[in-house]
Motif scaffolding. Sequence first.
Motif, PDB file in Angstrom:
ATOM      1  N   SER A  57     -44.084   5.435  16.985  1.00 35.39           N
ATOM      2  CA  SER A  57     -43.871   4.555  17.307  1.00 35.39           C
ATOM      3  C   SER A  57     -42.208   4.412  17.537  1.00 35.39           C
ATOM      4  O   SER A  57     -41.278   5.176  17.642  1.00 35.39           O
ATOM      5  CB  SER A  57     -43.128   2.846  16.896  1.00 35.39           C
ATOM      6  OG  SER A  57     -42.588   3.357  15.194  1.00 35.39           O
ATOM      7  N   ARG A  58     -42.202   3.924  19.554  1.00 36.57           N
ATOM      8  CA  ARG A  58     -40.598   3.870  19.722  1.00 36.57           C
ATOM      9  C   ARG A  58     -40.015   2.814  20.424  1.00 36.57           C
ATOM     10  O   ARG A  58     -41.064   2.167  21.098  1.00 36.57           O
ATOM     11  CB  ARG A  58     -40.216   4.972  20.372  1.00 36.57           C
ATOM     12  CG  ARG A  58     -41.684   5.308  22.009  1.00 36.57           C
ATOM     13  CD  ARG A  58     -42.255   6.418  22.030  1.00 36.57           C
ATOM     14  NE  ARG A  58     -43.035   6.436  23.229  1.00 36.57           N
ATOM     15  CZ  ARG A  58     -44.630   5.927  22.813  1.00 36.57           C
ATOM     16  NH1 ARG A  58     -44.952   6.261  21.747  1.00 36.57           N
ATOM     17  NH2 ARG A  58     -45.469   6.267  23.697  1.00 36.57           N
ATOM     18  N   GLY A  59     -38.784   2.552  20.754  1.00 33.67           N
ATOM     19  CA  GLY A  59     -38.318   1.660  21.332  1.00 33.67           C
ATOM     20  C   GLY A  59     -38.023   0.198  20.365  1.00 33.67           C
ATOM     21  O   GLY A  59     -39.215  -0.115  19.225  1.00 33.67           O
ATOM     22  N   ARG A  60     -38.066  -0.887  20.995  1.00 30.89           N
ATOM     23  CA  ARG A  60     -37.617  -2.495  20.233  1.00 30.89           C
ATOM     24  C   ARG A  60     -38.216  -3.496  20.252  1.00 30.89           C
ATOM     25  O   ARG A  60     -38.348  -3.585  22.197  1.00 30.89           O
ATOM     26  CB  ARG A  60     -36.163  -2.634  19.614  1.00 30.89           C
ATOM     27  CG  ARG A  60     -35.246  -1.596  18.772  1.00 30.89           C
ATOM     28  CD  ARG A  60     -34.073  -1.717  18.750  1.00 30.89           C
ATOM     29  NE  ARG A  60     -33.724  -0.939  17.167  1.00 30.89           N
ATOM     30  CZ  ARG A  60     -33.181   0.042  17.407  1.00 30.89           C
ATOM     31  NH1 ARG A  60     -32.877   0.412  19.067  1.00 30.89           N
ATOM     32  NH2 ARG A  60     -32.811   0.893  16.497  1.00 30.89           N
ATOM     33  N   LYS A  62     -39.489  -6.428  22.530  1.00 33.19           N
ATOM     34  CA  LYS A  62     -40.977  -6.238  23.532  1.00 33.19           C
ATOM     35  C   LYS A  62     -40.870  -5.007  24.591  1.00 33.19           C
ATOM     36  O   LYS A  62     -42.011  -4.570  25.029  1.00 33.19           O
ATOM     37  CB  LYS A  62     -40.501  -7.420  24.952  1.00 33.19           C
ATOM     38  CG  LYS A  62     -41.100  -8.250  24.526  1.00 33.19           C
ATOM     39  CD  LYS A  62     -40.235  -9.352  25.484  1.00 33.19           C
ATOM     40  CE  LYS A  62     -40.354 -11.432  25.240  1.00 33.19           C
ATOM     41  NZ  LYS A  62     -40.243 -11.519  26.648  1.00 33.19           N
ATOM     42  N   GLU A  63     -40.432  -4.065  24.197  1.00 31.59           N
ATOM     43  CA  GLU A  63     -40.049  -2.660  25.148  1.00 31.59           C
ATOM     44  C   GLU A  63     -41.135  -1.746  23.929  1.00 31.59           C
ATOM     45  O   GLU A  63     -40.836   0.048  24.451  1.00 31.59           O
ATOM     46  CB  GLU A  63     -39.017  -2.065  25.014  1.00 31.59           C
ATOM     47  CG  GLU A  63     -38.083  -3.087  25.744  1.00 31.59           C
ATOM     48  CD  GLU A  63     -38.359  -3.341  27.148  1.00 31.59           C
ATOM     49  OE1 GLU A  63     -38.079  -1.465  28.014  1.00 31.59           O
ATOM     50  OE2 GLU A  63     -38.503  -3.988  27.838  1.00 31.59           O
ATOM     51  N   LYS A  64     -41.546  -1.825  22.776  1.00 30.09           N
ATOM     52  CA  LYS A  64     -41.844  -0.984  21.829  1.00 30.09           C
ATOM     53  C   LYS A  64     -43.611  -1.151  22.154  1.00 30.09           C
ATOM     54  O   LYS A  64     -44.499  -1.433  22.612  1.00 30.09           O
ATOM     55  CB  LYS A  64     -42.208  -1.797  20.384  1.00 30.09           C
ATOM     56  CG  LYS A  64     -42.350  -1.280  19.583  1.00 30.09           C
ATOM     57  CD  LYS A  64     -42.372  -1.629  17.839  1.00 30.09           C
ATOM     58  CE  LYS A  64     -42.798  -0.890  17.007  1.00 30.09           C
ATOM     59  NZ  LYS A  64     -42.148  -0.999  15.420  1.00 30.09           N
ATOM     60  N   VAL A  66     -46.173   2.049  20.678  1.00 31.14           N
ATOM     61  CA  VAL A  66     -47.056   2.567  19.327  1.00 31.14           C
ATOM     62  C   VAL A  66     -47.792   3.584  20.217  1.00 31.14           C
ATOM     63  O   VAL A  66     -48.755   3.199  21.074  1.00 31.14           O
ATOM     64  CB  VAL A  66     -47.596   1.459  18.717  1.00 31.14           C
ATOM     65  CG1 VAL A  66     -48.451   2.359  17.394  1.00 31.14           C
ATOM     66  CG2 VAL A  66     -45.806   0.678  18.166  1.00 31.14           C
ATOM     67  N   ASN A 124     -33.418   5.479  20.047  1.00 34.17           N
ATOM     68  CA  ASN A 124     -34.578   4.294  20.253  1.00 34.17           C
ATOM     69  C   ASN A 124     -36.058   4.434  19.295  1.00 34.17           C
ATOM     70  O   ASN A 124     -36.827   3.322  19.280  1.00 34.17           O
ATOM     71  CB  ASN A 124     -35.483   5.608  20.764  1.00 34.17           C
ATOM     72  CG  ASN A 124     -34.595   6.561  22.299  1.00 34.17           C
ATOM     73  OD1 ASN A 124     -33.994   5.437  23.403  1.00 34.17           O
ATOM     74  ND2 ASN A 124     -34.586   8.043  22.784  1.00 34.17           N
ATOM     75  N   ALA A 125     -35.345   3.887  18.085  1.00 30.26           N
ATOM     76  CA  ALA A 125     -35.928   3.643  17.275  1.00 30.26           C
ATOM     77  C   ALA A 125     -37.819   4.387  16.714  1.00 30.26           C
ATOM     78  O   ALA A 125     -38.790   3.734  17.198  1.00 30.26           O
ATOM     79  CB  ALA A 125     -36.197   2.187  17.220  1.00 30.26           C
TER      80      ALA A 125
END
Length: 155
Positions: A57-60, A62-64, A66, A124-125
């Motif tokens: 997974s990446r982003g946070r 609504k932008e996440k 997977v 970028n989580a």
Amino acid sequence: MIGRVKKWLGIEGVKLELVLPETLEGTDRVLQGRVRLQSLNPQVVRRIRIILIERYSRGRGKEKLVDEYELGQVQLDHRLEVLPGEVRELPFELPFELVRSGIDDFGKRNLLFSGLAKAAKAINAVGSEFRVEAEAEVEGVALNPFDKKAIAIKG
């Protein structure tokens, strides 16, 4: 009648459990574990399929984004009878290959780039979770027994 329905649905039938190490080194490239089978009724297991999956997974918010990647798979084609009250264990070895992202490749170049790559992942989580799934094909049963367990892979 109720007994047939229970058998067909797998109720009181074969129960499958994965026995795995909690953590694994990514350099090992082989996951060793065991599949534990037990049943309240006599049943025949035709095969067991075991898969290692990475959830990337990446982003946070609504932008996440997977994605899931299958890193390795093994199929045990052992015809095995599981009797009531009996616990059967099958050892397995699951070879796998880790998928590397562009950030991971950049971080492997040298120590300075390694720190930059870690910072970019944090911003970028970016994260990976790993799990092992197993499903047994049992004769005369509509719903096959399965199990899934999380595992930590370092490196």
